[in-house]
Scaffold this motif. Sequence first.
Motif, PDB file in Angstrom:
ATOM      1  N   LEU A  20     -22.392   9.674 -37.999  1.00  0.00           N
ATOM      2  CA  LEU A  20     -21.794  11.004 -38.021  1.00  0.00           C
ATOM      3  C   LEU A  20     -22.207  11.753 -36.762  1.00  0.00           C
ATOM      4  O   LEU A  20     -23.396  11.830 -36.458  1.00  0.00           O
ATOM      5  N   LYS A  24     -20.218  17.356 -36.448  1.00  0.00           N
ATOM      6  CA  LYS A  24     -19.641  17.344 -37.798  1.00  0.00           C
ATOM      7  C   LYS A  24     -20.672  17.758 -38.849  1.00  0.00           C
ATOM      8  O   LYS A  24     -20.360  18.490 -39.781  1.00  0.00           O
ATOM      9  N   HIS A  28     -20.603  21.184 -41.169  1.00  0.00           N
ATOM     10  CA  HIS A  28     -20.779  21.158 -42.627  1.00  0.00           C
ATOM     11  C   HIS A  28     -21.865  22.148 -43.059  1.00  0.00           C
ATOM     12  O   HIS A  28     -21.771  22.741 -44.129  1.00  0.00           O
TER      13      HIS A  28
END
Length: 104
Positions: A20, A24, A28
């Motif tokens: 990831l 990202k 989040h």
Amino acid sequence: MNNITTFGNTIRDIRIQMKLPIRKVAAHLDIDPSTLSKIERDERSANKNMVGKLAELFKIDYEELLIAYLSDKVASDLLKEDLSEKILHAAKSRLKHYRTKELK
């Protein structure tokens, strides 16, 4: 998470393992990627609200991640205390006392 490592190292390792991008994960958490980078490098502290969001994103056990976060926080707070072992022992006794008091 059986190895002793910081909370920041733990989330960085999981993020990398899951491939990831930092942007990202930061999105989040609703924080800047630079802030997450600092958390991963232990230059800044995470907060408890992030634990649930990270557990959800990483699809890992919340309780395990919370233990990693809180134990790291306690260890960091006591790092420079000469009496850290005695403080932890006293805190354990107080927890037992408070829990007994709550049950009444």
